[in-house]
Design a protein around this motif. Sequence first.
Motif, PDB file in Angstrom:
ATOM      1  N   VAL A 129      15.487  65.300 -13.169  1.00 43.78           N
ATOM      2  CA  VAL A 129      15.611  64.818 -11.633  1.00 43.78           C
ATOM      3  C   VAL A 129      17.252  64.549 -11.363  1.00 43.78           C
ATOM      4  CG1 VAL A 129      15.235  62.320 -11.699  1.00 43.78           C
ATOM      5  CG2 VAL A 129      14.402  63.724  -9.944  1.00 43.78           C
ATOM      6  N   ASN A 130      17.930  63.971 -12.407  1.00 41.87           N
ATOM      7  CA  ASN A 130      19.240  63.693 -12.043  1.00 41.87           C
ATOM      8  C   ASN A 130      20.060  65.002 -11.892  1.00 41.87           C
ATOM      9  OD1 ASN A 130      19.278  61.067 -12.471  1.00 41.87           O
ATOM     10  ND2 ASN A 130      19.510  61.237 -14.576  1.00 41.87           N
ATOM     11  N   VAL A 131      19.606  65.982 -12.499  1.00 41.64           N
ATOM     12  CA  VAL A 131      20.431  67.517 -12.328  1.00 41.64           C
ATOM     13  C   VAL A 131      20.327  67.930 -10.978  1.00 41.64           C
ATOM     14  CG1 VAL A 131      20.422  70.006 -12.913  1.00 41.64           C
ATOM     15  CG2 VAL A 131      20.155  68.101 -14.753  1.00 41.64           C
ATOM     16  N   LEU A 132      18.822  67.417 -10.580  1.00 46.13           N
ATOM     17  CA  LEU A 132      18.533  67.980  -9.156  1.00 46.13           C
ATOM     18  C   LEU A 132      19.351  66.975  -8.271  1.00 46.13           C
ATOM     19  CD1 LEU A 132      16.011  69.522  -8.376  1.00 46.13           C
ATOM     20  CD2 LEU A 132      14.682  67.644  -8.021  1.00 46.13           C
ATOM     21  N   TYR A 185      -4.302  67.670  -0.252  1.00 45.81           N
ATOM     22  CA  TYR A 185      -4.344  66.233  -0.665  1.00 45.81           C
ATOM     23  C   TYR A 185      -4.813  65.409   0.286  1.00 45.81           C
ATOM     24  CZ  TYR A 185      -2.229  61.722  -1.720  1.00 45.81           C
ATOM     25  OH  TYR A 185      -1.684  60.455  -2.118  1.00 45.81           O
ATOM     26  N   LYS A 186      -4.511  65.635   1.653  1.00 43.95           N
ATOM     27  CA  LYS A 186      -4.782  64.862   2.897  1.00 43.95           C
ATOM     28  C   LYS A 186      -6.111  65.014   3.097  1.00 43.95           C
ATOM     29  CE  LYS A 186      -2.221  62.687   5.174  1.00 43.95           C
ATOM     30  NZ  LYS A 186      -1.588  62.072   6.029  1.00 43.95           N
ATOM     31  N   ALA A 187      -6.803  66.172   2.888  1.00 44.42           N
ATOM     32  CA  ALA A 187      -8.261  66.192   3.095  1.00 44.42           C
ATOM     33  C   ALA A 187      -8.931  65.882   2.040  1.00 44.42           C
ATOM     34  CB  ALA A 187      -8.484  67.490   3.446  1.00 44.42           C
ATOM     35  N   HIS A 188      -8.355  65.129   0.976  1.00 43.74           N
ATOM     36  CA  HIS A 188      -9.197  64.606  -0.066  1.00 43.74           C
ATOM     37  C   HIS A 188      -9.671  65.813  -1.140  1.00 43.74           C
ATOM     38  CE1 HIS A 188      -8.384  61.007   1.672  1.00 43.74           C
ATOM     39  NE2 HIS A 188      -9.344  61.278   2.553  1.00 43.74           N
ATOM     40  N   GLN A 189      -9.130  66.843  -0.833  1.00 43.20           N
ATOM     41  CA  GLN A 189      -9.627  68.225  -1.618  1.00 43.20           C
ATOM     42  C   GLN A 189      -8.971  68.027  -3.147  1.00 43.20           C
ATOM     43  OE1 GLN A 189      -9.586  70.989   1.849  1.00 43.20           O
ATOM     44  NE2 GLN A 189     -11.300  71.849   0.875  1.00 43.20           N
ATOM     45  N   LEU A 190      -7.790  67.359  -2.797  1.00 42.31           N
ATOM     46  CA  LEU A 190      -7.097  67.368  -4.178  1.00 42.31           C
ATOM     47  C   LEU A 190      -7.102  65.672  -4.365  1.00 42.31           C
ATOM     48  CD1 LEU A 190      -3.941  69.740  -4.134  1.00 42.31           C
ATOM     49  CD2 LEU A 190      -6.071  69.512  -5.666  1.00 42.31           C
ATOM     50  N   ALA A 191      -7.284  65.105  -5.483  1.00 42.71           N
ATOM     51  CA  ALA A 191      -7.251  63.620  -5.773  1.00 42.71           C
ATOM     52  C   ALA A 191      -5.845  63.222  -5.891  1.00 42.71           C
ATOM     53  CB  ALA A 191      -8.248  63.370  -6.771  1.00 42.71           C
ATOM     54  N   GLY A 192      -5.061  64.209  -6.232  1.00 49.16           N
ATOM     55  CA  GLY A 192      -3.528  63.737  -6.185  1.00 49.16           C
ATOM     56  C   GLY A 192      -2.781  64.917  -6.707  1.00 49.16           C
ATOM     57  N   ILE A 193      -1.453  64.964  -6.395  1.00 54.18           N
ATOM     58  CA  ILE A 193      -0.654  66.087  -6.601  1.00 54.18           C
ATOM     59  C   ILE A 193       0.521  65.613  -6.918  1.00 54.18           C
ATOM     60  CG2 ILE A 193      -0.220  66.112  -4.127  1.00 54.18           C
ATOM     61  CD1 ILE A 193      -0.315  69.262  -5.362  1.00 54.18           C
ATOM     62  N   SER A 194       1.348  66.238  -7.895  1.00 54.92           N
ATOM     63  CA  SER A 194       2.697  65.924  -8.272  1.00 54.92           C
ATOM     64  C   SER A 194       3.406  67.249  -7.934  1.00 54.92           C
ATOM     65  CB  SER A 194       2.882  65.713  -9.853  1.00 54.92           C
ATOM     66  OG  SER A 194       4.003  66.178 -10.166  1.00 54.92           O
ATOM     67  N   SER A 195       4.536  67.081  -7.112  1.00 53.23           N
ATOM     68  CA  SER A 195       5.058  68.418  -6.978  1.00 53.23           C
ATOM     69  C   SER A 195       6.668  68.472  -7.224  1.00 53.23           C
ATOM     70  CB  SER A 195       5.110  68.689  -5.436  1.00 53.23           C
ATOM     71  OG  SER A 195       6.218  68.038  -4.641  1.00 53.23           O
ATOM     72  N   GLY A 196       6.965  69.290  -7.902  1.00 51.27           N
ATOM     73  CA  GLY A 196       8.282  69.616  -8.408  1.00 51.27           C
ATOM     74  C   GLY A 196       8.970  68.798  -9.480  1.00 51.27           C
ATOM     75  N   MET A 197      10.174  68.859  -9.671  1.00 50.31           N
ATOM     76  CA  MET A 197      10.925  67.972 -10.612  1.00 50.31           C
ATOM     77  C   MET A 197      10.646  66.587 -10.344  1.00 50.31           C
ATOM     78  SD  MET A 197      12.634  68.743 -13.447  1.00 50.31           S
ATOM     79  CE  MET A 197      14.070  69.893 -13.255  1.00 50.31           C
ATOM     80  N   PRO A 198      10.828  66.025  -9.153  1.00 49.17           N
ATOM     81  CA  PRO A 198      10.654  64.715  -8.813  1.00 49.17           C
ATOM     82  C   PRO A 198       9.255  64.295  -9.124  1.00 49.17           C
ATOM     83  CG  PRO A 198      11.608  65.835  -6.902  1.00 49.17           C
ATOM     84  CD  PRO A 198      11.063  67.111  -7.919  1.00 49.17           C
ATOM     85  N   GLY A 199       8.513  65.218  -8.822  1.00 46.51           N
ATOM     86  CA  GLY A 199       6.680  64.562  -9.154  1.00 46.51           C
ATOM     87  C   GLY A 199       6.569  64.528 -10.778  1.00 46.51           C
ATOM     88  N   SER A 200       7.254  65.435 -11.517  1.00 42.72           N
ATOM     89  CA  SER A 200       6.888  65.304 -12.823  1.00 42.72           C
ATOM     90  C   SER A 200       7.725  64.180 -13.254  1.00 42.72           C
ATOM     91  CB  SER A 200       7.849  66.667 -13.418  1.00 42.72           C
ATOM     92  OG  SER A 200       7.039  67.779 -13.373  1.00 42.72           O
ATOM     93  N   ALA A 201       9.116  63.730 -13.003  1.00 47.82           N
ATOM     94  CA  ALA A 201       9.817  62.870 -13.338  1.00 47.82           C
ATOM     95  C   ALA A 201       8.863  61.488 -13.013  1.00 47.82           C
ATOM     96  CB  ALA A 201      10.939  62.521 -12.804  1.00 47.82           C
ATOM     97  N   GLN A 202       8.319  61.361 -12.076  1.00 49.67           N
ATOM     98  CA  GLN A 202       7.344  60.171 -11.590  1.00 49.67           C
ATOM     99  C   GLN A 202       6.376  60.132 -12.543  1.00 49.67           C
ATOM    100  OE1 GLN A 202       6.821  60.665  -7.337  1.00 49.67           O
ATOM    101  NE2 GLN A 202       8.787  60.773  -6.849  1.00 49.67           N
ATOM    102  N   TYR A 203       5.663  61.213 -12.779  1.00 52.27           N
ATOM    103  CA  TYR A 203       4.600  61.074 -13.762  1.00 52.27           C
ATOM    104  C   TYR A 203       4.930  60.474 -14.892  1.00 52.27           C
ATOM    105  CZ  TYR A 203      -0.383  62.319 -14.520  1.00 52.27           C
ATOM    106  OH  TYR A 203      -1.609  61.951 -14.664  1.00 52.27           O
ATOM    107  N   GLY A 247      16.237  63.045   0.208  1.00 54.29           N
ATOM    108  CA  GLY A 247      15.103  62.038   0.160  1.00 54.29           C
ATOM    109  C   GLY A 247      14.278  62.210  -0.973  1.00 54.29           C
ATOM    110  N   ARG A 248      14.209  63.441  -1.502  1.00 53.12           N
ATOM    111  CA  ARG A 248      13.401  63.895  -2.516  1.00 53.12           C
ATOM    112  C   ARG A 248      14.038  63.577  -3.837  1.00 53.12           C
ATOM    113  NH1 ARG A 248       8.618  64.625  -2.661  1.00 53.12           N
ATOM    114  NH2 ARG A 248       8.306  66.477  -3.885  1.00 53.12           N
ATOM    115  N   VAL A 249      15.045  63.247  -4.026  1.00 58.75           N
ATOM    116  CA  VAL A 249      15.899  62.961  -5.254  1.00 58.75           C
ATOM    117  C   VAL A 249      16.227  61.318  -5.075  1.00 58.75           C
ATOM    118  CG1 VAL A 249      16.751  65.326  -5.907  1.00 58.75           C
ATOM    119  CG2 VAL A 249      18.232  63.733  -4.227  1.00 58.75           C
ATOM    120  N   PRO A 250      16.697  60.717  -6.331  1.00 59.83           N
ATOM    121  CA  PRO A 250      16.638  59.545  -6.630  1.00 59.83           C
ATOM    122  C   PRO A 250      17.667  58.967  -5.557  1.00 59.83           C
ATOM    123  CG  PRO A 250      16.306  60.441  -8.658  1.00 59.83           C
ATOM    124  CD  PRO A 250      16.745  61.477  -7.531  1.00 59.83           C
ATOM    125  N   ILE A 251      18.986  59.841  -5.238  1.00 54.48           N
ATOM    126  CA  ILE A 251      20.127  59.274  -4.663  1.00 54.48           C
ATOM    127  C   ILE A 251      19.460  58.670  -3.147  1.00 54.48           C
ATOM    128  CG2 ILE A 251      20.836  61.398  -3.625  1.00 54.48           C
ATOM    129  CD1 ILE A 251      23.634  60.613  -4.162  1.00 54.48           C
TER     130      ILE A 251
END
Lengths: 292, 462, 209, 601, 375
Positions: free
Chosen positions: A262-265, A219-237, C151-155
């Motif tokens: 993400v709340n579970v997380l 991502y930093k090298a612009h080889q990926l235009a964007g990246i969502s990682s894990g549950m937080p990424g999904s939630a943000q998306y 830091g990765r979670v909302p809290i």
Amino acid sequence: MLLLSAFEWLVRFQHMDRRWIFLGMAIAIAIPMLFPFTSEFSVDRSVKDAWQAVEDLPEGATVYISADFDPGSRPELEPYYRAVLHQLFTKDVKIVSATLWPAAPPLVFPIMEEIAEVYGKEYGTDYCFLGFKDGKELAIKSIGENLPKTYPVDFQGTPIGDLPVARGFKQLKDFPLIVLVSAGFPGIKEYVLQVQGQYELKMVGAATAVSGPDYIPYYKAHQLAGISSGMPGSAQYEKLVFLEHPRENLVHPERLLGIEGVNVLNLGHVFIVLLIFLGNVAFFTTRPKGVE
Amino acid sequence: MTARWLTLLFLLALASPAFADSAPSDAANSDDDDSSVIGVGNDSAGDDDDSAAGLEAPPGLMEAAAVAEGSMADVVKVPAPTELTVTAPKHNSGLNLDLSWTPHPDVEAARFTVARAESPDGPWEMRVEDLTPDITTYTDKVAEDPLNKGVRDQYYYRVLALPRGLRAQADEANLTKPADRFAFLDAHANSTPAIAGEPKGVWLNTSVGFLLMALIVLTVGGLMFWFTDRARKGKEVFIRRIPGIDAIEEGIGRATEMGKPVLYVPGIDELQDIQTIASVLILGEVSKKVAEYQSDIIVTCCIPLVREVADEVVKAGYYQAGYPDAYRSTNTRFISSEQFAFCAGTNGIILREKPATNIYLGRFFAESLILAETGFVNKSIQIAGTAEATQLPFFIAACDYTLIGEELFAVSAYLSGDPRLVSSLKASDWIKVFCVASIIVGTLAGSFGMDFVVQLFTAAGH
Amino acid sequence: MRTTIPLVITFVVGLIMLGEAFIPHWMYRIVTENILEWGVILAAAAFVLGLINLIQVNLPKVLAREPEWGYKLVMLVALVATLVVGFMGGGDRLSNGQAYKWVFDFVFVPLNATMFALLAFYIASAAFRAFRARNMEATVLLVAAVVVMIGRVPIGEQISERLPQIVNWLMEVPNTAARRAIFIGAALGAVATGLRIILGIERSHLGGD
Amino acid sequence: MSIDPSTIRSVLATDCGSTTTKAVLFELTDDGWRQTYRGEAPTTVEAPFEDVTRGVLNAAMEVQELSGRTLVDGDQIKTPDQGDRDGVDLYISTSSAGGGLQLVVGGVVRSMTAESAMRAALGAGAIVMDTFATNDKRKPHEQIERIRQLRPDMILLAGGINGGTVKHVVAIAEMIAAARPRTRLGGGFNLPIIYGGNSAVRPQIEERLKDLSDLSMVENVRPIMEEENLGPARDKIHDLFMEHVMAQAPGYDKLMDWADVPIMPTPAAVGMIIQTIAKQRNINVVGVDIGGATTDVFSVFDDAFNRTVSANLGMSYSISNVLAEAGLESILRWVPFPIDEKGLRNRIGNKMIRPTTIPETLEELQVEQAIAREALRLAFIQHKEFAVALRGVQKERTIADAFRQSGSGETLVKMLKLDLIVGSGGVLSHAPRRVQSMRMMIDSFAPEGITDIAVDSIFMTPHLGVFSSVHAEAATTVFEKDCLIYLGSCISPAGEINEDKPVMRVQMKLPGGGSMDETLGFGELRLIEASREDELKGTFTPLQKQLDLGAGPGKPVQQVVRGGVCGIALDTRGRPGVQVPMDERRVPTLTRWVEEMGEYP
Amino acid sequence: MGAIFTPGLTVTEHHIVQKDRRLPIEGDVDVEVGDVVEADQVVARTSLPGKVFPANVANQLGIDPGRLKAYMTKDVGDSVVKDEILAETPGFMGMFKSEAKAIVTGTIESISTVTGMVILQAAPIPVEVDAYINGRVVEVIPGEGCVVQAPAMMVQGIFGLGGEVKGEIANIEGGAHEVLDPAHLKADHAGKIVVGGAYITLKGLKRAVELGVAGIVTGGFDYDDIKELLGYEVGVAITGGEDLGLTLIVTEGFGHIDMAPATFKLLQSKEGRRASINGATQIRAGVIRPEVVITHDDEEASAEKFVPPEPTGISVGDTVRGIRAPWFGKIGTVKSLPVDLMAMESETKVRVLEVAFADGHDAILPRANVESIER
């Protein structure tokens, strides 16, 4: 006497049966599922970039989706997958999709079908699913070089030439954007290594939390235009697609699994941090002198 | 202590934004700067040939086009793109031609269609129908089956600018055959003149980047030979001790004393993955040791081919150790090619057959922690090694010893004690020194704006 | 002789494949593509061998009623059942109502998800066991880990606005740096391993010399 | 047999060595327990006498003559003490005559159960002739041939944890059975075999070995991977030593009859006193006994006792082997004068074939002491390699180990934690000047941090060892008062020294009031005279940040140090091994050290 | 005490030599007390158990060791010929049959149902012990061997390499200080025992081996040469089993030292006589020195076992030799035996004696540093 027993308790705590930890974890996970609550969070730049890349697509464009995940990584990736499908269909972007994971087809295609139905999209003209291809890196190379040769037919055996949506696409390079929903190997890393550099493809992706950090360099090298990682990424998306920038034709799903997850997380992480903290307290109060 | 902190500092430097942003960025642009241009369409020529190209379409196609003519009322032609160039990519297989054009400044959102013919007169074949306006390049593969059908010296290209709605009309007319479709589109769109391109196959890639890569390969090989030669002459090669590797033999000993088998998992990737290869090599040495101890080794595989090879390797190991009769084929097992099924199966073996020592070497994914935790519960000595960075933390937390990254590739050399192998480690160490030096030079050069150094390496990456 | 022939084959094929990186011409590519294709065919053919191995390992144990033969029986029955179901239904296998889809939805999905979910529990217990600030480096790691986890979670964001930024910095700078170091080292190790095999220096897989 | 220590007033102790029998008299004097007189005579196990008691009586006679106490009554040691210097209350003895107790051990994995078995055997005072294991790289028929050749006094067989491997243990038992081993001393006895392995395999072992040998079972020496249990095997070896080995040697039946407590193998007795002293004072001790043929090293670190025998490192019979193992160069680096190499080799060879000779000239003495340094150094290296933590143990790892995954099998001998080195054996105990012993030990052991150095005055550790089994308090009193001669302490920083920078700063009170504050550079050896009674407060600061004096790298140490008959040695000549320049600087450097220490006339 | 115990070497014309002739393991003794025996005559014989060859038959058959006995075609104690079938599995309809063959000819020693090992013992190896010297049997140790006794000339060396050989004494030209080099050795020395000089060079020794010389008796040689000769260093003086091609006896020590005149003279006088020599040396308690024995065959050997007198040690007037620097190799007579300890140059305090050396010097030296020369 009380002090002694406290000491002993701390010693025992350090070597407790791990099933107690499992129980604690189970409770920490169950609470937000049983009593849902919402919490505020902001969107990472990398997720926003991934979203933006889709937003920037011209109307009527066709994207390639490689949906490479299995039931195990479903909680993390399905919310993203669903959100991006919503985003694409509301934008009238067409989809050619396939997978490199043998366990993926029964999982990913029904979801696509379901969301397509919501937006009244038709199989073959608005989207298609080419199915599973074995060969991992070799398959990616092959797709990059020649899509119809790699997938002469779709998952149901229809010749690719009979699918208007896929017509005219010879190479990955012909797609203005490639969306990778990737739970591991083969996945984002292999796409980047095998074809991105060679064809200068524009790619965005979603990865599991574990492998996410692996792709940051890309991502930093612009080889990926964007990246969502894990549950937080999904939630943000989900937040971007459904809450912050809902298109007027958007059909809201019943539940936003990522945001719920993400709340579970949230509690899970807090539980682990608590465990680590208590473990260290116990360790330092009980360790014999002279031990490093 | 100092060395560790220096490493840390170095790593930080490595990650500094300057480097991160400058390294493999989109600097590939310079690659084809001086490419030989075979045909250049100029504006005036384009205008002149505009209609001619369309008229020269073969008669059969014209008929097909005429069928759809009826509903063509409100489609307005848009100007064709200008400056179509067809060039052979520089270091190429000889099967590709790069097309590049400039959309006519007067039109905003035309779709492009690329067509190819073997002679300037056609017949034309549609290569790609619907390119969005932002796409102005196309790489065409000139032959699908060059071995049987051959590659021609020259190919001709035209790019059509499709007016809005034209494709929809083609669809309505139910023109599904590409030839019919193209005839229809061609009849209703402006086109660039036919430009010729000569595909040029190259036998040796001489770009700087590839030379650099070849240089690295040759240097590694050369150094390997040099160190091997030194080793043969009795020069002692000093190699840092890696406790995790020593622990492998210890683990085998433990298994022997306990009367339990050793479990070996060569990762879950295909055979061609280099980590799997490294792991299979190590398995050879490990099984030799196991045979020497007259113990048992269970190998569980996720890929059938890996099992076959692993089985051969184990057999060879027993043979080498002089105990061919102690080898048992059923101890090398294919479990399942499904990741978690494999994981569950291997866990079952850990819990039922209670191996005293578990060795996980190769490429692992999410199953790493599940395996390692199960092994921990079983009180096995566990030695893991992978170059898969994401799984390293799990192994470090749950195993007794973890081989990190390149250490995995050093194991077989260590275990065999073969001076030739050990000396090859030395060779890659020197290359590492070279890499570190290049990174420092690159970072500094990048920071001071000397981009050519960076480009040198970028080219190597492509 | 026993080792010479494989070594020669390895050398020749290895050299050809290595050449792919330097010789772009399509005629050369045809050779390498063919070799790769053989590899794919070989790998696919090995599935049959894998199946045979599975039966060889498990069936005798069931027949001999060895300890815990029940597990093996379940395995064999599941193997046959899935195989049969897989052949049923053709292209429609993925539609609801099909046996294959049923097996997928109600057997495979829950099992697979369960295995993956185990990770959450195992991470908790492994982290509890392993994260002890026993020395300087461990303390640094521990603090970083806690910061990232929170830091990765909302809290985390509710605790401090800066936390996600710190997390991003941690992930993008030190973490990436370390990963790059591992990548580079591993890549070189891979090159060296490859060359060792091609040059025939490494012959453990052939039983040494 | 129980003896009430409080009733004992006088003890005669003998040690029947392979060449001389040493008798020592301990008496309860007004000053408490003391060692009073000593005598020696050649050992008489071999032809023409073939009766060990003759040597014992001769040695006792010498003590009798010197002390005026009647010890010998006809052909008997006179016990108990009749009062008025007539007889002694207790007669005790140790023995290493006839080559000591020679054992063959067997186990499954060389570095695991075989090593545990070896530890048990060595701890019992035995010489381990060979160790057999599944992975000793010998084919079974080679192992069988070797066992046939060896003719040990007994075999200790271990292998497998409890509930562990059966196959391997049985295989080794079968191998032993196939070899049909015989005892060294012949006769009609079956070879004693002790089985201390996987307890589940006992029936199979019995089936295979019972008819061929005198088989006895003890608890497993390694019941689980994480633990050793050497005591039972050790005790059994002692018992069998008495029953079988001793009973067959000429004259020992009589000697056993005389002795009031069981006769112990000499090294076992030495080990006992070393352990006693370490336990009583809660310190880490290394003891060394350098003999003519072998060098024994004992260590107690954090209660873990280890003993090794370097069977071929000695000052007379095996002197040439020291040369062979160390190499001429290593010996030369301790010889403070130029010497012809071929001549040196022949000299060493001649000492080997005439082992009883005494260095008459100064040069001869210096050469002999140079060789002694190497013998001690090599024996200590072997000891460090053997005295290791158990291997094959599962470790609970934390992230702290991510950076330093220490391997297993690390040596227990941590020089910085060592408190006391005790040297004994002719070359150390009988060196003309005590400071020579001190330097030999500093040079060969290279102590780190602050370490006390002592010698056994007249080689009575074995006697005291066996005495301590009866009367520990008296034995340690004598050990402190008469046996142990404190030479002084050595202060030396651990770590690689940068030769161009100052190394150590010493700020210390001096005996008699003064004080010193000096900075030492690399390669210095100083001796500050101070006696054991002087308690000198000092601060010792390593001046290079990697150097460690015991408080951590670069950190100063504040401690009270004590001297001895020689004093306090300050040593900055490099660790872990003393660095001696091997070019033309060698002789001047060595001469400087010799002069500083006042070693030679 | 008028005498001291110091190891001495026997160098004498008249000695009653007793030789223990024992078998390594129990066997048959062919002679009886009183028999007159020749040096080459076999006095006892036995068979060493043959080599043992274990083979994992269970693994060869691919069966569980526990079931091994069921498939064995031979039992413990049976004799087998090489390649004879030891065990076989019935197989399945003629297929999957496996068998295990004997790897040597011998007997089956044991069959293990735990490890699956079958141990074969090869045929026994016969061992014979000869009388070594001409003499009379004075004692028989039943099952083990006998003692042969004879009046003989006896010269003990200080160090030797190689075992027992017999041959004629051949003196070389030159005196006791001659250096034995290849030039001194002639073809007719083959099979003989060459006596000579102060020192033998490595070349000389190699030449002797080439010529097939049976033994060499000389004053000294270089310690370094041992390694050159054997390929390894002799770190501990326990020898006799070296495979050198000849037996070497050094009478004085390492280095260039004249053979003691008495020794030299004695051997010189025996030119052509058949001698039995043995290089075996064991410098430990129970010391064994290499020896040259020439029996006086013309004298009547006594059948009575001779009981040697207890060693008396050194007295004033005895001939002694210095065995350590600075008196190494010098010979003199004991002048006095002072009682008090005396400090040497090295400051070592030792018991001493005063010796009048042959060259006229008197010196005081440690008692431990001389050895008596018995005549």
